[in-house]
Design a protein around this motif. Structure first.
Motif, PDB file in Angstrom:
ATOM      1  N   TYR A 136       0.802  -1.219   0.000  1.00 45.46           N
ATOM      2  CA  TYR A 136       0.000   0.000   0.000  1.00 45.46           C
ATOM      3  C   TYR A 136       0.842   1.280   0.000  1.00 45.46           C
ATOM      4  O   TYR A 136       0.309   2.369  -0.210  1.00 45.46           O
ATOM      5  N   ASP A 139       5.911   0.944  -4.537  1.00 39.34           N
ATOM      6  CA  ASP A 139       5.669   0.479  -5.908  1.00 39.34           C
ATOM      7  C   ASP A 139       6.466  -0.805  -6.105  1.00 39.34           C
ATOM      8  O   ASP A 139       7.687  -0.792  -6.168  1.00 39.34           O
ATOM      9  N   GLY A 219     -11.517  -3.819  -7.564  1.00 44.82           N
ATOM     10  CA  GLY A 219     -10.308  -3.749  -8.394  1.00 44.82           C
ATOM     11  C   GLY A 219     -10.646  -3.700  -9.865  1.00 44.82           C
ATOM     12  O   GLY A 219     -10.232  -4.565 -10.632  1.00 44.82           O
ATOM     13  N   ASP A 221      -9.737  -1.948 -12.486  1.00 47.90           N
ATOM     14  CA  ASP A 221      -8.843  -1.159 -13.337  1.00 47.90           C
ATOM     15  C   ASP A 221      -8.994  -1.479 -14.811  1.00 47.90           C
ATOM     16  O   ASP A 221      -8.952  -0.577 -15.663  1.00 47.90           O
ATOM     17  N   ARG A 233      -5.106   3.943 -13.811  1.00 49.23           N
ATOM     18  CA  ARG A 233      -4.540   3.456 -12.550  1.00 49.23           C
ATOM     19  C   ARG A 233      -5.515   3.733 -11.403  1.00 49.23           C
ATOM     20  O   ARG A 233      -6.093   4.820 -11.314  1.00 49.23           O
ATOM     21  N   PRO A 235      -6.131   3.030  -6.930  1.00 41.77           N
ATOM     22  CA  PRO A 235      -5.394   2.663  -5.702  1.00 41.77           C
ATOM     23  C   PRO A 235      -5.376   1.141  -5.558  1.00 41.77           C
ATOM     24  O   PRO A 235      -6.244   0.445  -6.081  1.00 41.77           O
ATOM     25  N   VAL A 236      -4.394   0.630  -4.832  1.00 39.74           N
ATOM     26  CA  VAL A 236      -4.347  -0.810  -4.589  1.00 39.74           C
ATOM     27  C   VAL A 236      -5.688  -1.237  -4.004  1.00 39.74           C
ATOM     28  O   VAL A 236      -6.107  -0.734  -2.956  1.00 39.74           O
ATOM     29  N   GLN A 245      -5.186  -7.949  -6.989  1.00 39.58           N
ATOM     30  CA  GLN A 245      -4.953  -6.628  -6.397  1.00 39.58           C
ATOM     31  C   GLN A 245      -3.931  -5.846  -7.217  1.00 39.58           C
ATOM     32  O   GLN A 245      -2.859  -5.491  -6.739  1.00 39.58           O
ATOM     33  N   GLU A 247      -3.077  -2.465  -9.695  1.00 38.50           N
ATOM     34  CA  GLU A 247      -3.491  -1.065  -9.825  1.00 38.50           C
ATOM     35  C   GLU A 247      -3.774  -0.638 -11.261  1.00 38.50           C
ATOM     36  O   GLU A 247      -4.547   0.297 -11.488  1.00 38.50           O
TER      37      GLU A 247
END
Length: 333
Positions: A136, A139, A219, A221, A233, A235-236, A245, A247
């Motif tokens: 969190y 990277d 999730g 994305d 992108r 957030p996690v 999980q 991004e």
């Protein structure tokens, strides 16, 4: 070196069907040719003929072994002498660790501090060295590539790599060869490597097949990226589906999936657990939350698939007994 190994297939396409075929030859006799499971109960619930590709029974417990072994077994002697590095919450970590052991090299794996305990233990038992990070706050790809550079290791990405994508595509190739024609193929999506490979194989064999991706609702994305026409992108995501999980979709995977995927369905965590229980009780097979996502989407939209032959990828089964019980009881989420 094949075009996929070089990272550029004809016309800028990351991989071709020939690359998937080549991967199938490379992993033959090493990866399991996993069974296609059926269930009258599930067919009755959906009004469809469901054909479940049981990648939860793959070596290292998930489809990830296909791509990892395809990539690592193709390295040069000099690269193997250096060792490999990857970043993963668990399934790709295990796949890389096992593949490295099989070809006689060493693996270093960057794993999140909160990775499922069973996945971390299995990765260590396959012989990998584990380095942890905070998913969190850090990277993971940047940290892993720095680690690889410092130690002289060869990076093996979890999805955004032509050889990895081609290896993952062998799951759909086998499913169609063993189960016959499909009207629809439903595939869990995270970074997009499994779908990119499966889409490449499925479209070559069944040009009119419908391709549906599935993400956890938290999730989304890929769904957002497809709607925007470019990678988005987020957030996690906070979801029990630790294998999903991610991004942002991969750059290479998105080039394929933006052209081939017809729709992305979203599933809630509660539906993932319900599907895990259903598979355990009725099909007698264990899947993890990510591995349940594709079937959860089908069960949640029964009218959408009625009357069709539907291929469903059960992508992984790495849920230890304690975590499985905690998820079912609600203690883990």
């Amino acid at each position: 070196m094949s075009q996929a190994e070089a990272g550029h297939a004809p016309g800028g396409v990351p991989i071709t069907f020939e690359d998937v075929r080549a991967a199938a030859g490379r992993i033959a006799g090493v990866a399991h040719r996993t069974p296609v499971l059926t269930s009258r109960t599930l067919d009755t619930m959906t009004g469809a003929t469901l054909l479940l590709k049981a990648e939860n029974l793959q070596r290292a417990g998930a489809f990830k072994f296909r791509g990892a072994y395809n990539r690592i077994s193709s390295l040069t002697a000099d690269e193997l002498a250096r060792g490999v590095c990857t970043w993963s919450s668990g399934n790709h970590a295990q796949a890389v660790a096992l593949s490295a052991a099989l070809v006689g090299t060493r693996a270093t794996v960057l794993m999140p501090e909160d990775a499922p305990v069973a996945k971390r233990i299995a990765t260590e038992q396959y012989g990998a060295t584990i380095v942890t990070y905070d998913r969190y706050r850090e990277d993971r790809e940047v940290k892993a590539r720095l680690l690889a550079e410092e130690r002289g290791l060869v990076p093996v990405p979890a999805f955004d790599d032509p050889m990895v994508m081609a290896g993952q595509g062998t799951a759909a190739l086998e499913l169609i060869e063993d189960a016959g024609p499909l009207d629809t193929l439903v595939v869990p999506m995270s970074g997009g490597g499994l779908m990119a490979g499966c889409a490449t194989a499925a479209r070559a064999l069944l040009p009119d097949v419908e391709l549906i991706g599935v993400e956890p609702a938290a999730g989304n994305d890929t769904a957002l990226s497809l709607a925007a026409g470019e990678r988005v992108r987020i957030p996690v995501p906070h979801t029990i589906a630790d294998g999903q999980q991610v991004e942002i979709p991969g750059a290479l995977t998105f080039e394929i999936n933006r052209r081939e995927v017809d729709e992305v369905l979203l599933v809630e965590d509660a539906a993932l657990v319900e599907t895990m229980v259903l598979l355990f009780e009725r099909v007698k097979t264990v899947v993890e939350p990510s591995g349940a996502s594709a079937l959860a989407a089908v069960l949640g939209n029964p009218g959408r698939f009625a009357g069709r032959r539907v291929g469903v990828i059960l992508s992984g089964g790495n849920a230890g007994a304690a975590r499985f019980a905690a998820l079912v009881s609600g203690a883990a989420w």
